[in-house]
Design an enzyme around this catalytic site. Structure first.
Site, mmCIF file in Angstrom:
data_model
loop_
_atom_site.group_PDB
_atom_site.id
_atom_site.type_symbol
_atom_site.label_atom_id
_atom_site.label_comp_id
_atom_site.label_asym_id
_atom_site.label_seq_id
_atom_site.Cartn_x
_atom_site.Cartn_y
_atom_site.Cartn_z
ATOM 1 N N TYR A 181 -6.742 -0.063 -6.851
ATOM 2 C CA TYR A 181 -6.489 -1.480 -6.376
ATOM 3 C C TYR A 181 -5.792 -1.377 -5.001
ATOM 4 C CZ TYR A 181 -1.969 -0.403 -9.604
ATOM 5 O OH TYR A 181 -1.214 0.570 -10.126
ATOM 6 N N GLU A 182 -5.031 -2.563 -3.769
ATOM 7 C CA GLU A 182 -4.273 -2.887 -3.112
ATOM 8 C C GLU A 182 -5.290 -2.733 -2.043
ATOM 9 O OE1 GLU A 182 -1.978 -4.377 -1.667
ATOM 10 O OE2 GLU A 182 -1.369 -4.764 -3.799
ATOM 11 N N GLY A 183 -6.359 -3.010 -2.309
ATOM 12 C CA GLY A 183 -8.100 -2.202 -1.582
ATOM 13 C C GLY A 183 -8.421 -0.514 -1.375
ATOM 14 N N ARG A 239 0.435 -1.306 -0.043
ATOM 15 C CA ARG A 239 -0.288 0.361 -0.001
ATOM 16 C C ARG A 239 0.684 1.024 0.245
ATOM 17 N NH1 ARG A 239 -4.697 -2.443 3.220
ATOM 18 N NH2 ARG A 239 -5.750 -3.863 2.209
#
Length: 591
Positions: free
Chosen positions: A436-438, A295
């Site tokens: 993306y990545e949450g 993140r």
């Protein structure tokens, strides 16, 4: 598209004046990473990014990665030799242990290198970024045999790595993952489809090490029943050589808005051979080991694209003649940089980028201190700071990446909307990062639901106290920084009020305020760091620095941020504290 110039002076200023690279280099783990060596390495990394990787950016956007009839993938022209040069130079190995071929440098140094690579060519940089995440997971949770088998070639970049998390029906809900893992002697057979797999198939390396989330028979439902497996593209022989192809197929490549050169794959595992990492049903816990670094890397991607877009907008504004600026002689066509509104857009970009760079690098430095500082209290404090700031860095950073690259396009006027200029590519490439990545909504939920309650709210309270403590330093610096001091104090008060409200709020009201609160948090944290920048620049000027012009520019951007951008925090207070009443008042069919 304009050339990319690595912002080495800006990076050095953050490392040496906002943070303390010299102190980091005094720790036993990093004694070889003295500042002079680090800055030399960064200069060489910047040269590589500008000369080798950046020229492929627009080529990749136009040519895309292509899936062939046999399921193989061909990357755009120039990518294969450029990646070979990347491996030969050892840029991907910088932060990893020497025992696996790494350089053993701080993660802070790798973050600065990562910024420059992503600015030069985000689609290219994604493969190494995902590989670093896979390495992190294996270092933490693989057994020694697995580490010896895979890590050295992944650290050097000879093999790449992927993270196979989501599926078509799961999205961000990894508890809905249905890929199966069935025991087969000492190995496992993995069956299922994974979507949105970055660099899931390509021609840059001979092997790809897929890390795959799957369910074993009789696993508990939801995220509690997910395990993690190593599933190589090419299986190894008994003596460690590449053998036969594993049963993994690339079914398609997504046709995306941006990052066209990055092959985003749908992968099918058809009873592919895999190897369990660690214990059964611990896959989600293992994935979260590397999630902070991942993140942070995505937040840095927002920074990187904002920087690249800003550089192009600045170059355009300096040479584009249009209209007569205030005070210019009659009949003269002025460079558009002389117009106040263009100045406003450029300064908004420059000041925001400087704030975001300081935030991202602070998180990276804190990761290093959390892992290596000799004092346990410092390690614990920095680890807590990382946990608190990661969702802010990822979400605020990627939101800024989109907003600032859009602003850079605006500087170009109509020319920015034309693909030929290249300005639109930065905006298109940046748009995926908040997803993306949450997604950034998930980051906001993480902040208010998991991070605010840390130590019953004391963790965030301590951070706000740290921000407020800068007031005395600003006061002692004199009246030149008085407006920065006044605005930071006001914004800190707003952050404290919003925080106290959300810590006391019930679950639904807290979630309703999550996104505006995260943005408020990011803006105020940026103001704190820009105030620190103003102090560092003031010290340098008082000491008679030879870089006086550079430091005066740092003071100007600090003033601009704290006087014109930081006050936005107060406007977010109402939304952060309004609760869920209006949001939940309408029935779904009323929308």
């Amino acid at each position: 598209m304009s050339d990319y110039t690595p912002p080495l002076d800006d990076i050095r200023f953050v490392l040496d004046e906002i943070l303390d690279l010299a102190a980091l280099a005094k720790m036993p783990a990093f004694e070889h990473a003295d500042p002079e060596l680090v800055h030399g390495a960064l200069a060489e990394a910047g040269r590589f990014a500008a000369e080798v990787i950046a020229p492929l950016n627009q080529i990749g956007d136009r040519h895309h990665s292509r899936r062939n009839a046999d399921g193989s993938v061909t990357t755009p022209p120039g990518f294969v030799p450029a990646y070979a040069q990347y491996v030969d130079a050892g840029w991907g190995s910088v932060p990893f242990p020497a025992e696996y071929g790494g350089g053993g440098f701080p993660w802070l140094v790798a973050t600065a290198i990562g910024e420059m690579m992503a600015s030069a060519n985000t689609a290219f940089a994604l493969g190494p970024t995902l590989t670093q995440g896979a390495i992190d997971l294996l270092l933490a949770h693989a057994n020694e045999q697995q580490r010896e088998t895979y890590l050295t070639k992944m650290v050097t970049g000879e093999w790449t790595g992927t993270m196979n998390l989501t599926e078509a029906d799961a999205g961000s809900d990894l508890g809905a993952v249905r890929t199966k893992a069935v025991p087969d002697g000492e190995t496992w057979r993995i069956t299922g489809q994974k979507t949105f797999i970055t660099h899931g198939e390509h021609d840059l390396t001979r092997n790809i090490i897929h890390l795959v989330l799957a369910r074993v028979p009789d696993a508990p439902p939801g995220t509690r029943g997910i395990s993690c497996f190593i599933v190589p593209k090419v299986l190894l022989t008994a003596n460690g050589e590449l053998g036969q192809r594993n049963k993994i197929s690339c079914l398609s490549i997504e046709d995306k808005l941006g990052i066209h050169a990055s092959p985003t794959c749908v992968l099918e595992f058809d009873s592919a051979e895999g190897y369990l990492i660690g214990e059964l049903n611990q896959g989600m816990r293992y994935m979260f080991t590397m999630m902070n670094n991942a993140r942070l890397a995505v937040g840095v991607q927002g920074l990187a694209l904002a920087e690249r877009a800003y550089q192009q907008a600045l170059a355009y504004a300096q040479q584009r003649q249009q209209g007569r600026a205030p005070g210019a002689p009659a009949g003269v066509s002025s460079p558009i940089i002389d117009h106040p509104d263009v100045r406003r857009m450029l300064l908004t970009q420059k000041a925001s980028i400087e704030a975001l760079r300081s935030l991202a690098y602070l998180v990276a430095e804190s990761m290093d201190l959390a892992d290596h500082h000799p004092d346990q209290l410092v390690r614990d404090s920095r680890r807590e700071l990382v946990e608190l700031l990661i969702p802010v860095t990822k979400a605020w950073g990627t939101d800024l990446g989109v907003e600032l690259s859009s602003l850079a396009l605006q500087v170009h006027g109509g020319a920015g909307y034309i693909e030929e200029t290249g300005a639109a590519q930065h905006f298109r490439d940046a748009r995926i990062a908040p997803i993306y990545e949450g997604t950034n909504g998930i980051q906001a939920i993480d902040l208010v639901a998991r991070k605010l309650p840390m130590r019953d709210g004391a963790a965030v309270a301590d951070f706000i106290t740290q921000v407020a403590a800068l007031d005395s330093h600003l006061e002692s610096a004199g009246t030149d920084l008085s407006l920065i001091r006044i605005n930071l104090a006001a914004a800190t008060s707003v952050l404290r009020e919003a925080t106290d409200h959300l810590v006391a709020a019930d679950g639904l009201d807290r979630l309703a305020g999550a996104v505006p609160y995260l943005r408020l948090f990011g803006i105020v944290t940026g103001g704190w760091l820009m105030a620190r920048q103003s102090l560092a620049a003031t010290r340098g000027l008082a000491a008679g620095s030879a870089d006086a012009d550079f430091l005066r520019a740092k003071l100007i951007t600090a003033h601009f941020y704290c006087e014109q951008l930081l006050p936005q925090a107060s406007g977010l207070l109402a939304a952060a504290t309004a609760g869920a009443g209006d949001l939940m008042a309408m029935s779904p069919d009323q929308f």
